[in-house]
Design a protein around this motif. Structure first.
Motif, mmCIF file in Angstrom:
data_model
loop_
_atom_site.group_PDB
_atom_site.id
_atom_site.type_symbol
_atom_site.label_atom_id
_atom_site.label_comp_id
_atom_site.label_asym_id
_atom_site.label_seq_id
_atom_site.Cartn_x
_atom_site.Cartn_y
_atom_site.Cartn_z
ATOM 1 N N MET A 276 -8.547 -14.752 38.338
ATOM 2 C CA MET A 276 -8.464 -15.460 37.046
ATOM 3 C C MET A 276 -6.990 -15.660 36.670
ATOM 4 O O MET A 276 -6.162 -14.789 36.871
ATOM 5 C CB MET A 276 -9.180 -14.608 35.992
ATOM 6 N N ILE A 277 -6.700 -16.835 36.153
ATOM 7 C CA ILE A 277 -5.328 -17.102 35.735
ATOM 8 C C ILE A 277 -5.152 -16.642 34.291
ATOM 9 O O ILE A 277 -6.129 -16.458 33.568
ATOM 10 C CB ILE A 277 -5.007 -18.609 35.843
ATOM 11 N N LEU B 266 -4.665 -17.439 30.795
ATOM 12 C CA LEU B 266 -4.700 -18.610 29.909
ATOM 13 C C LEU B 266 -3.562 -18.530 28.900
ATOM 14 O O LEU B 266 -2.895 -19.526 28.609
ATOM 15 C CB LEU B 266 -6.044 -18.660 29.187
ATOM 16 N N ARG C 129 -0.270 -19.488 30.564
ATOM 17 C CA ARG C 129 -0.163 -20.924 30.801
ATOM 18 C C ARG C 129 0.107 -21.676 29.510
ATOM 19 O O ARG C 129 0.908 -22.606 29.475
ATOM 20 C CB ARG C 129 -1.447 -21.447 31.427
ATOM 21 N N ASP C 130 -0.563 -21.254 28.456
ATOM 22 C CA ASP C 130 -0.377 -21.942 27.179
ATOM 23 C C ASP C 130 1.057 -21.750 26.694
ATOM 24 O O ASP C 130 1.689 -22.690 26.197
ATOM 25 C CB ASP C 130 -1.369 -21.415 26.145
ATOM 26 N N HIS D 247 3.332 -23.895 28.630
ATOM 27 C CA HIS D 247 3.149 -25.302 28.290
ATOM 28 C C HIS D 247 3.843 -25.645 26.987
ATOM 29 O O HIS D 247 4.426 -26.712 26.852
ATOM 30 C CB HIS D 247 1.647 -25.619 28.187
ATOM 31 N N LEU E 18 -13.666 -24.416 26.244
ATOM 32 C CA LEU E 18 -13.683 -23.175 27.022
ATOM 33 C C LEU E 18 -15.007 -22.442 26.838
ATOM 34 O O LEU E 18 -15.601 -21.942 27.787
ATOM 35 C CB LEU E 18 -12.521 -22.267 26.605
ATOM 36 N N ILE F 214 -17.879 -24.224 28.680
ATOM 37 C CA ILE F 214 -17.963 -24.032 30.126
ATOM 38 C C ILE F 214 -18.100 -22.561 30.481
ATOM 39 O O ILE F 214 -17.950 -22.181 31.633
ATOM 40 C CB ILE F 214 -16.787 -24.685 30.890
ATOM 41 N N GLY F 215 -18.372 -21.721 29.462
ATOM 42 C CA GLY F 215 -18.800 -20.363 29.773
ATOM 43 C C GLY F 215 -17.748 -19.281 29.645
ATOM 44 O O GLY F 215 -17.943 -18.192 30.165
ATOM 45 N N THR F 216 -16.638 -19.560 28.960
ATOM 46 C CA THR F 216 -15.636 -18.507 28.787
ATOM 47 C C THR F 216 -16.157 -17.457 27.809
ATOM 48 O O THR F 216 -16.732 -17.792 26.779
ATOM 49 C CB THR F 216 -14.330 -19.119 28.239
ATOM 50 N N ARG F 217 -15.943 -16.195 28.141
ATOM 51 C CA ARG F 217 -16.394 -15.122 27.266
ATOM 52 C C ARG F 217 -15.514 -15.024 26.034
ATOM 53 O O ARG F 217 -14.330 -15.322 26.078
ATOM 54 C CB ARG F 217 -16.326 -13.777 27.987
ATOM 55 N N THR G 15 -12.414 -13.083 26.635
ATOM 56 C CA THR G 15 -11.307 -13.794 27.262
ATOM 57 C C THR G 15 -10.535 -14.603 26.228
ATOM 58 O O THR G 15 -9.298 -14.646 26.251
ATOM 59 C CB THR G 15 -11.862 -14.735 28.352
ATOM 60 N N MET H 118 -6.724 -14.014 25.025
ATOM 61 C CA MET H 118 -5.706 -15.061 25.110
ATOM 62 C C MET H 118 -4.864 -15.083 23.835
ATOM 63 O O MET H 118 -3.632 -15.102 23.887
ATOM 64 C CB MET H 118 -6.404 -16.407 25.328
#
Ligand SMILES: Nc1ncnc2c1ncn2[C@@H]1O[C@H](COP(=O)(O)OP(=O)(O)OP(=O)(O)O)[C@@H](O)[C@H]1O
Ligand SMILES: [Mg+2]
Lengths: 400, 237
Positions: free
Chosen positions: A1-2, A4, A7-8, A11, A316, A319-322, A325, A329
């Motif tokens: 898992m990356i 998140l 990455r944010d 970005h 998120l 598409i099934g993110t808990r 998670t 983040m």
């Protein structure tokens, strides 16, 4: 898992660095505030350490000589010197005043030190330049923080003094740099009146029939003399012989003389517990306010960043993110913000501290506690944002 | 994968209760075979999005049954324990706006669903790259979503919907922002993918350009579905 959060942050690093910087300055101020308090405590300890005394003998029932005024006769030391367990004694005076140097004033604490040699209580224990006082009059040793140089002339009351030596970290408990001058000069400076005042006093004495009785012709002269003479000092510093307990020596001095005696620990309690207690509370208030403001800023920033990502969070979730998670983040971002802020704050405090007029002592333990506090504050302030994120409905991503 | 497609029977959905209750779905019956792409067409407010949300396990229906593959997911109540995992593993979503994650590059946007399911990063990225290649956007694999054209974004979103090989894909107006050539290309991709991976695909649309491509169409009016044979026109791209 990356990651998140990572990455944010990468970005939109500009946003993070910018807010981290602002938060950092706030944290820097907080660290400096703590450092100011530590500096005050350290100033007090340094004052006690550098005086070289084990005991301070002061006027009965006063908290002298630093926290309250105290005056005792300048011959009391003889009696104290002869008491068992006393190694050395020294008269000392303290007077906080503006010292004139050229066309500027320097606030300093003038300390009168008894004739003798270095190592005697009250003397500056080390010099960074020049020499100790050797003559009985009109020489001075100054703390480098006064800005004086060896060879400078300074004016205390009516008299000119030559700076013969410089010392370091000799400060009053207010952080004012010290200037050492011979005891006799200091006694005079404490008492000195201007010529008009002396003339006026003599005129009044001469007009007072009680002092001019025909039966006592020398009375007026004796009175005038005693009024222009200062037989007082603020304290007698005592060094205790090896093998004697300072506490017991203090008790026996108190018993035989009508004086109050403080040990090193008593003195510390007076300086730290009483003299700077109000300042410490003041600083404590500021620390509390700064902590609340920092928390509000972190909470606000993290909350806004999260609100700006509501749609992404909905996707998120869809598409099934808990939830875990997503909460993680936001939490990681808050902590990252805190870490950036702390690093900026620590650096700015370290570089900014010397610029402050009073001594700022940055203790590593305070920094560590500050770091823990920052992280806790960041965690707590991310709660609002996390709650908002968890409330996001994945149906929002599907749209109408 | 487990190819039994979608079967919906007597599905109902009521929003709210009492005086303000809205019966968005009254009688929905639908069958989509694996490998089949069906159109879902209806006027505004007829219940299309509501149906997709029920099927996507985003909102709970009020009555009826839904079967995905060989699993009954709803029968007067959810029959699966982990709805989140159901969404992640069994259903692919494609929206009108592609809704990519702006802070992840194209590859990771597509690789995210398998990563969330616990697949190793490398493996997830490999399946993402394979799909990007199939959808002809592999040359943009390292780009950020904001650097893509609308059509490219839509293809990346389709790749994300397909990457976990879900038995079902739900597409809500996937061609609305595209010109007719690109719109047809997207529908062709969906048809190809449906065949290749045995996926059952429902496409909600108003788009006149693509309606003739469906072999079967469901019309929905006031929450009731009617089946109709479509033209099933071949793609002449
Ligand atoms: N959350 C909700 N609460 C109450 N009523 C709702 C809700 N969502 C939708 N509705 C109602 O349910 C009915 C069906 O809405 P739905 O969004 O499914 O329509 P649609 O077919 O997707 O329309 P459009 O083509 O405009 O997107 C409408 O009457 C709508 O007002
Ligand atoms: Mg809709």
């Amino acid at each position: 898992m990356i990651s998140l959060a990572g990455r944010d942050i990468l970005h939109s690093w500009g946003k993070f660095v910018f807010t981290g910087f602002g938060l950092g300055l706030l944290i820097g101020v907080t660290l400096i505030m703590a450092g100011v308090y530590r500096g005050m405590v350290d100033d007090a300890k340094v004052l006690l350490d550098n005086s070289g005394a084990d005991l301070w003998v002061v006027q009965k029932n006063t908290l002298g000589p630093y926290a309250e005024s105290s005056s005792i006769y300048d011959d009391e030391w003889r009696g104290i010197q002869s008491m068992p367990g006393v190694e050395r004694t020294a008269n000392v005076t303290y007077l906080t005043m503006q010292v004139r140097h050229g066309d500027r004033d320097v606030r300093s604490m003038i300390s009168g030190i008894a004739a003798g040699q270095p190592g005697q209580p009250g003397w500056p224990p080390y010099l960074i330049n020049g020499r100790q006082i050797t003559r009985g009059h009109y020489e001075a040793v100054a703390d480098e923080a006064t800005g004086f140089k060896v060879g400078d002339t300074l004016k205390i009351r009516r008299n000119q003094y030559t700076v013969v030596g410089l010392t370091r970290r000799m400060v009053s408990s207010n952080g004012d740099p010290m200037v050492f001058i011979p005891l006799k000069d200091a006694q005079e400076a404490q008492f000195l009146k201007d010529n008009d005042a002396i003339l006026e006093q003599r005129r009044r004495n001469a007009q007072n029939p009680e002092f001019t009785q025909p039966g006592a012709p020398g009375l007026l002269d004796a009175l005038n003399h005693s009024q222009t003479n200062n037989p007082y000092v603020n304290s007698v510093l005592v060094q205790v012989k090896k093998g004697y307990s300072p506490k017991e020596v203090a008790q026996s001095i108190e018993q035989w003389k009508r004086l109050t005696v403080y040990t090193r620990q008593d003195m510390e309690d007076i300086l730290i517990g009483k003299m700077i207690a109000t300042s410490a509370k003041q600083i404590g208030m500021f620390l509390a306010i700064l902590a609340v403001v920092s928390a509000a800023i972190v909470a606000f920033i993290i909350y806004t960043l999260t609100l700006g990502k509501i749609r992404e969070i909905a996707v998120l979730k869809l598409i099934g993110t808990r939830n875990r998670t997503i909460a993680g983040m936001i939490l990681q971002q808050a902590i990252a913000l805190g870490v950036i802020g702390f690093v900026v704050g620590k650096i700015s405090a370290t570089f900014g501290a010397p610029a402050f007029p009073k001594y700022v002592l940055l203790e590593p333990m305070d920094s560590a506690a500050g770091f823990v506090a920052v992280v806790i504050i960041c965690i707590l302030s991310s709660i609002i944002a996390i709650r908002a994120a968890l409330k996001v409905d994945p149906a929002e991503a599907v749209g109408g | 994968m487990s190819g039994k497609g979608i079967r919906i029977e007597g599905l109902r959905k009521r929003y709210g209760s009492g005086d303000t209750a809205v019966d968005a779905l009254k009688e929905v019956n639908m069958v989509v075979a694996p490998g089949e792409v069906v159109g879902l067409i209806g006027p505004s407010g007829s219940g299309k999005s509501t149906l997709l949300k029920c099927l996507g396990a985003v909102i709970e229906p009020s009555a009826g049954t839904m079967i995905l593959g060989d699993e009954t997911i709803y029968d007067k109540g959810w029959k699966v324990k982990d709805i989140r995992a159901l969404r992640r593993d069994k259903i692919g979503f494609v929206f009108q706006a592609p809704y990519l994650i702006p802070f992840l590059d194209v590859t990771d946007n597509v690789a995210l669903p398998p990563m969330l399911a616990g697949v190793a990063n490398k493996e997830a990225r490999n399946s993402a790259l394979a799909l990007l290649e199939a959808l002809d956007v592999q040359h943009r694999a390292k780009a950020m979503p904001s650097q893509l054209s609308g059509g490219e974004q839509q293809r990346v979103a389709i790749a994300r919907g397909l990457v976990n090989r879900p038995p079902v894909i739900l597409a809500d107006e996937p061609t609305a922002p595209l010109d007719s050539e690109r719109a047809l290309a997207v529908i062709k991709i969906l048809n190809d993918m449906a065949k290749k991976f045995e996926t059952a695909i429902i496409v909600v649309t108003h788009d006149e350009k693509i309606i003739p491509t469906f072999k079967r169409i469901y019309h929905i009016r006031d929450g009731v579905t009617y089946e109709e044979k479509g033209e099933g026109r071949a793609f002449d791209l």
